[in-house]
Design an enzyme around this catalytic site. Structure first.
Site, mmCIF file in Angstrom:
data_model
loop_
_atom_site.group_PDB
_atom_site.id
_atom_site.type_symbol
_atom_site.label_atom_id
_atom_site.label_comp_id
_atom_site.label_asym_id
_atom_site.label_seq_id
_atom_site.Cartn_x
_atom_site.Cartn_y
_atom_site.Cartn_z
ATOM 1 N N PHE A 1 0.816 -1.221 0.000
ATOM 2 C CA PHE A 1 0.000 0.000 0.000
ATOM 3 C C PHE A 1 0.848 1.270 0.000
ATOM 4 O O PHE A 1 0.340 2.355 0.286
ATOM 5 C CB PHE A 1 -0.905 0.004 1.239
ATOM 6 C CG PHE A 1 -0.146 -0.226 2.519
ATOM 7 C CD1 PHE A 1 0.311 0.834 3.276
ATOM 8 C CD2 PHE A 1 0.138 -1.510 2.941
ATOM 9 C CE1 PHE A 1 1.027 0.623 4.438
ATOM 10 C CE2 PHE A 1 0.856 -1.742 4.110
ATOM 11 C CZ PHE A 1 1.300 -0.672 4.858
ATOM 12 N N TYR A 2 2.130 1.179 -0.336
ATOM 13 C CA TYR A 2 3.034 2.319 -0.264
ATOM 14 C C TYR A 2 2.918 3.228 -1.489
ATOM 15 O O TYR A 2 3.856 3.385 -2.273
ATOM 16 C CB TYR A 2 4.479 1.848 -0.121
ATOM 17 C CG TYR A 2 4.859 1.356 1.252
ATOM 18 C CD1 TYR A 2 4.000 1.480 2.339
ATOM 19 C CD2 TYR A 2 6.098 0.764 1.474
ATOM 20 C CE1 TYR A 2 4.362 1.022 3.591
ATOM 21 C CE2 TYR A 2 6.471 0.302 2.727
ATOM 22 C CZ TYR A 2 5.595 0.432 3.777
ATOM 23 O OH TYR A 2 5.974 -0.025 5.024
ATOM 24 N N GLY A 3 1.773 3.831 -1.643
ATOM 25 C CA GLY A 3 1.572 4.795 -2.712
ATOM 26 C C GLY A 3 0.394 5.675 -2.357
ATOM 27 O O GLY A 3 -0.534 5.229 -1.675
#
EC number: 1.-.-.-
Length: 334
Positions: free
Chosen positions: A51-53
């Site tokens: 979920f790093y965006g």
């Protein structure tokens, strides 16, 4: 240097979050340069997130997919840790079988099955799902070969014991830096040492406070604006730790180190090869500066001097569960 699931990782890892968790993700050319430099200097443990965006939650994994397709020789050299089971819309972690299954499938498909998930961990402990159920589910994915081993992120002592009773825990990720030493007081560091579980220290540079780049309240607000997550240091943290940071800068200068080198060297000495700091970087210059700590390890006297400085200038946790368990200092790389 620690082994994780029989894989020898370098003394320092690489956090990939800052490459994509920003309004302006780092372009591939610069990101790949950072990643290749880190790998060539022994940083083989890479920490990624499903979920790093911001605009595209899968941006971090998509970056990795492009990287491994362009540099296939790096696939077997990298130990890839992925956090998942997090819903960016509700900001909740779900440790249920349904959500874990969906998460692992998404990660593998986004990586195009080019790179195996070496270590998978839920982004936090789900308070609504018994940790025994979460671990039992993850063990099935280890048995099937979809993931190679299991980690925990920010668990309590009791949660570690419960998880460990179900399955072998390969690593535990915690928040640890010179400015945040909670694991020395709450029993987590001691328990992991007793169980021979390596610790992975995220935010080892305290979100920029230990780099020298964050020097004013305006810098704090700028971090919050461009990195929309609740992990950025609040203004109160900056103001309360400013005397400590100034004292640490003086020590760093005394030891012929940058503040970032001192911060990482402290963790290496405190962990004696059992704590792996994973600094992140948004530019080649920053990762190059961070990795200078490879050759600048604190000796026993210097480590004791840093600990004394911290105890004098930084208050301990409000309600510590135990006395601090701080040991370390070595004359050579552990």
């Amino acid at each position: 240097m620690p082994y994780i699931n029989n894989f020898l990782v370098g003394p320092i890892g690489l956090g990939l979050k800052s490459l994509t968790w920003t309004e302006n993700p780092v372009p591939d050319e610069e990101a790949f340069r950072i990643m290749n430099y880190a790998l060539s200097h022994g940083c083989s443990f890479w920490d990624a997130g499903e979920f790093y965006g911001l605009s595209e939650p899968l941006a971090n994994l998509q970056l990795l997919s492009r990287y491994f397709q362009k540099f296939p020789d790096s696939i077997d050299k990298v130990f890839l840790s992925v956090k998942g089971a997090f819903d960016p819309e509700t900001h909740r972690v779900h440790g249920t079988r349904e959500c874990i299954t969906k998460s692992i499938k998404t990660v593998r498909e986004t990586l195009k099955k080019v790179k195996t998930i070496d270590l998978y961990q839920c982004a936090a402990i789900d308070p609504d799902t018994p940790i025994e159920e979460t671990m039992a589910c993850l063990k099935e994915f280890v048995d099937s070969g979809d993931i190679r081993c299991i980690g925990l992120c920010e668990p309590s002592v009791e949660e570690i014991k419960r998880a460990h009773s179900v399955v072998r825990i390969a690593a535990i990720e915690v928040h640890y830096s010179m400015l945040f030493r909670e694991i020395e007081y709450n029993g987590v560091k001691k328990l992991c040492h007793d169980l021979s579980i390596p610790l992975v220290a995220h935010s080892p540079l305290a979100h920029g406070l230990l780099t020298g780049r964050v020097t004013t309240m305006a810098d704090i607000e700028n971090l919050k604006k461009h990195h929309q997550c609740n992990e950025q240091p609040p203004s109160s943290t900056f103001s309360s730790t400013l005397p400590c940071i100034q004292a640490l800068k003086e020590l760093a200068s005394k030891y012929d180190m940058s503040l970032a080198e001192l911060a990482l060297s402290f963790i290496l000495s405190a962990g004696r090869g059992r704590i792996l700091p994973i600094p992140s970087a948004t530019s080649y210059d920053l990762i190059e500066a961070s990795l200078g700590s490879f050759s600048k390890v604190l000796d026993t006297y210097q480590f004791a001097e840093v600990v004394s400085c911290l105890e004098k200038t930084l208050p301990p946790p409000a309600s510590p569960n135990s006395e601090p368990q701080v040991t370390g200092g070595c004359s050579s790389m552990c």
